[in-house]
Scaffold this active site. Structure first.
Site, PDB file in Angstrom:
ATOM      1  N   GLY A  54      -4.227 -24.498  26.970  1.00 55.69           N
ATOM      2  CA  GLY A  54      -3.777 -25.030  25.685  1.00 55.69           C
ATOM      3  C   GLY A  54      -4.747 -24.701  24.576  1.00 55.69           C
ATOM      4  O   GLY A  54      -5.069 -25.546  23.734  1.00 55.69           O
ATOM      5  N   TYR A  93       1.066 -41.823  29.689  1.00 59.92           N
ATOM      6  CA  TYR A  93      -0.132 -41.062  29.285  1.00 59.92           C
ATOM      7  C   TYR A  93      -1.394 -41.669  29.903  1.00 59.92           C
ATOM      8  O   TYR A  93      -2.247 -40.946  30.444  1.00 59.92           O
ATOM      9  CB  TYR A  93      -0.209 -41.081  27.750  1.00 59.92           C
ATOM     10  CG  TYR A  93      -1.304 -40.231  27.148  1.00 59.92           C
ATOM     11  CD1 TYR A  93      -1.210 -38.842  27.138  1.00 59.92           C
ATOM     12  CD2 TYR A  93      -2.417 -40.824  26.566  1.00 59.92           C
ATOM     13  CE1 TYR A  93      -2.209 -38.067  26.561  1.00 59.92           C
ATOM     14  CE2 TYR A  93      -3.415 -40.061  25.988  1.00 59.92           C
ATOM     15  CZ  TYR A  93      -3.313 -38.682  25.988  1.00 59.92           C
ATOM     16  OH  TYR A  93      -4.303 -37.917  25.413  1.00 59.92           O
TER      17      TYR A  93
HETATM   18  N1  LIG Z   1      -6.167 -35.766  19.755  1.00 56.97           N
HETATM   19  C1  LIG Z   1      -6.637 -36.835  20.356  1.00 56.97           C
HETATM   20  O1  LIG Z   1      -6.887 -37.870  19.719  1.00 56.97           O
HETATM   21  C2  LIG Z   1      -6.881 -36.835  21.834  1.00 56.97           C
HETATM   22  C3  LIG Z   1      -7.510 -37.953  22.386  1.00 56.97           C
HETATM   23  C4  LIG Z   1      -7.756 -37.986  23.744  1.00 56.97           C
HETATM   24  C5  LIG Z   1      -7.378 -36.918  24.547  1.00 56.97           C
HETATM   25  N2  LIG Z   1      -6.760 -35.841  23.996  1.00 56.97           N
HETATM   26  C6  LIG Z   1      -6.377 -34.766  24.902  1.00 56.97           C
HETATM   27  O2  LIG Z   1      -6.908 -33.546  24.443  1.00 56.97           O
HETATM   28  C7  LIG Z   1      -6.097 -32.463  24.890  1.00 56.97           C
HETATM   29  C8  LIG Z   1      -5.777 -31.551  23.723  1.00 56.97           C
HETATM   30  O3  LIG Z   1      -5.004 -32.274  22.778  1.00 56.97           O
HETATM   31  P1  LIG Z   1      -4.945 -31.958  21.208  1.00 56.97           P
HETATM   32  O4  LIG Z   1      -5.242 -33.215  20.505  1.00 56.97           O
HETATM   33  O5  LIG Z   1      -5.692 -30.728  20.895  1.00 56.97           O
HETATM   34  O6  LIG Z   1      -3.366 -31.762  21.043  1.00 56.97           O
HETATM   35  P2  LIG Z   1      -2.466 -30.491  20.726  1.00 56.97           P
HETATM   36  O7  LIG Z   1      -1.072 -30.999  20.824  1.00 56.97           O
HETATM   37  O8  LIG Z   1      -2.907 -29.832  19.479  1.00 56.97           O
HETATM   38  O9  LIG Z   1      -2.796 -29.503  21.925  1.00 56.97           O
HETATM   39  C9  LIG Z   1      -2.204 -29.595  23.182  1.00 56.97           C
HETATM   40  C10 LIG Z   1      -2.189 -28.225  23.810  1.00 56.97           C
HETATM   41  O10 LIG Z   1      -1.529 -28.293  25.071  1.00 56.97           O
HETATM   42  C11 LIG Z   1      -0.568 -27.250  25.151  1.00 56.97           C
HETATM   43  N3  LIG Z   1       0.560 -27.630  26.004  1.00 56.97           N
HETATM   44  C12 LIG Z   1       1.378 -28.689  25.844  1.00 56.97           C
HETATM   45  N4  LIG Z   1       2.334 -28.683  26.796  1.00 56.97           N
HETATM   46  C13 LIG Z   1       2.108 -27.587  27.575  1.00 56.97           C
HETATM   47  C14 LIG Z   1       2.752 -27.038  28.716  1.00 56.97           C
HETATM   48  N5  LIG Z   1       3.823 -27.603  29.270  1.00 56.97           N
HETATM   49  N6  LIG Z   1       2.242 -25.908  29.244  1.00 56.97           N
HETATM   50  C15 LIG Z   1       1.169 -25.312  28.703  1.00 56.97           C
HETATM   51  N7  LIG Z   1       0.511 -25.789  27.628  1.00 56.97           N
HETATM   52  C16 LIG Z   1       0.985 -26.915  27.073  1.00 56.97           C
HETATM   53  C17 LIG Z   1      -0.134 -27.032  23.717  1.00 56.97           C
HETATM   54  O11 LIG Z   1       0.440 -25.760  23.547  1.00 56.97           O
HETATM   55  C18 LIG Z   1      -1.429 -27.213  22.956  1.00 56.97           C
HETATM   56  O12 LIG Z   1      -2.134 -26.003  22.909  1.00 56.97           O
HETATM   57  C19 LIG Z   1      -4.864 -33.104  25.534  1.00 56.97           C
HETATM   58  O13 LIG Z   1      -5.015 -33.122  26.941  1.00 56.97           O
HETATM   59  C20 LIG Z   1      -4.890 -34.513  24.985  1.00 56.97           C
HETATM   60  O14 LIG Z   1      -4.249 -35.427  25.850  1.00 56.97           O
HETATM   61  C21 LIG Z   1      -6.492 -35.772  22.662  1.00 56.97           C
END
Ligand SMILES: NC(=O)c1ccc[n+]([C@@H]2O[C@H](COP(=O)([O-])OP(=O)(O)OC[C@H]3O[C@@H](n4cnc5c(N)ncnc54)[C@H](O)[C@@H]3O)[C@@H](O)[C@H]2O)c1
Length: 253
Positions: free
Chosen positions: A12, A161
């Site tokens: 991702g 989640y």
């Molecule tokens: N943003 C926050 O506040 C936060 C907090 C805690 C954890 N996270 C975790 O951090 C990670 C990244 O999140 P982010 O905030 O950058 O969000 P984002 O939505 O920008 O990125 C998520 C990424 O996952 C990819 N993805 C989603 N579904 C997919 C699939 N089926 N197959 C392949 N790739 C897939 C997307 O293309 C994207 O690149 C995630 O695991 C999220 O749960 C985020």
């Protein structure tokens, strides 16, 4: 440079936290295997263009980039694409970052909302890691799972989640025990509230309520997570495995 001579795969990585990690690792000398979302059954779902643009930025730093697209929720696709990839490149570092949310209160949660989130966040991380563990034993590597503060403290409307991210933490600790004698370290990062497209959709009041819980009184940035990932990927953390690194501004201690 902390990752000179290493090759790191980040899932991702076309945007958000994954992109920040890929850029940070490249700045620190790593060649990158850049994974983006592509769905072999529904060809309208591909983030290849987004990924190409990140790849160009990484190449401009003088690093090698191998692009790979698959749906992390499709275990057959994972196996097929990784088999082909391994003929060319093998990662020393794996960052399981790709993840989704599909929020709802438990009484209203549809079975597919539960299944999709568990399938991508938990099972996807498992099947990808399983496909890469054996080749990664050859280098004293590092596996990092991007979990969440929600997997540690829970959140109304996010049972799916929270369960997926708590599962990822358990998986990281169990793998740390399995792979320690091979010198492959496994850790998790638990981000708090980070400004990305995932959180952009939240209502302003919901964001304000979350920020009240944060002693540092501001949201984190993808770069804050990237720095933590760099630490866990590099030899700076050579004696750390099975750890969950909270990067949450004090939201949960
Ligand atoms: N943003 C926050 O506040 C936060 C907090 C805690 C954890 N996270 C975790 O951090 C990670 C990244 O999140 P982010 O905030 O950058 O969000 P984002 O939505 O920008 O990125 C998520 C990424 O996952 C990819 N993805 C989603 N579904 C997919 C699939 N089926 N197959 C392949 N790739 C897939 C997307 O293309 C994207 O690149 C995630 O695991 C999220 O749960 C985020």
């Amino acid at each position: 440079m902390l990752l000179q001579g290493k090759r790191a795969m980040i899932t991702g990585a076309s945007r958000g936290i994954g992109k920040a990690i890929a850029m940070e690792f490249a700045r620190e000398g790593a060649d990158i295997i850049l994974h983006y979302y592509e769905n072999s059954k529904d060809t309208t779902i591909t983030l290849k263009d987004e990924a190409e643009s990140v790849a160009a930025d990484i190449r401009a730093l003088g690093r090698d980039v191998h692009l790979i697209g698959f749906d992390i929720g499709d275990r057959d696709d994972i196996d097929a694409k990784i088999k082909t990839m391994l003929k060319e490149v093998t990662p020393d570092v794996l960052v399981n970052n790709a993840g989704i949310t599909k929020d709802n209160l438990v009484m209203r949660m549809k079975p597919e909302q539960w299944d999709d989130v568990i399938n991508v966040n938990l099972s996807g991380s498992f099947f990808l890691t399983k496909a890469l563990v054996r080749p990664m034993l050859r280098s004293a590597g590092s596996i990092i799972f991007v979990a969440s503060v929600i997997g540690q403290m829970g959140n109304a409307g996010q049972v799916n989640y929270a369960a997926s991210k708590a599962g990822v933490i358990g998986m990281a600790k169990s793998l740390a025990r399995e792979l320690g004698s091979k010198k492959v370290r496994c850790n998790a990062i638990a981000p708090g509230f980070i400004e990305t497209e995932m959180t952009a959709a939240m209502a302003p009041e919901a964001k304000a309520r979350l920020l009240e819980l944060v002693p540092l009184k501001e949201a984190g940035t993808p770069d804050d997570i990237a720095k933590a990932a760099l630490f866990l990927a590099s030899d700076m953390s050579r004696y750390i495995t099975g750890e969950v690194l909270k990067v949450n501004g004090g939201m949960y201690m």
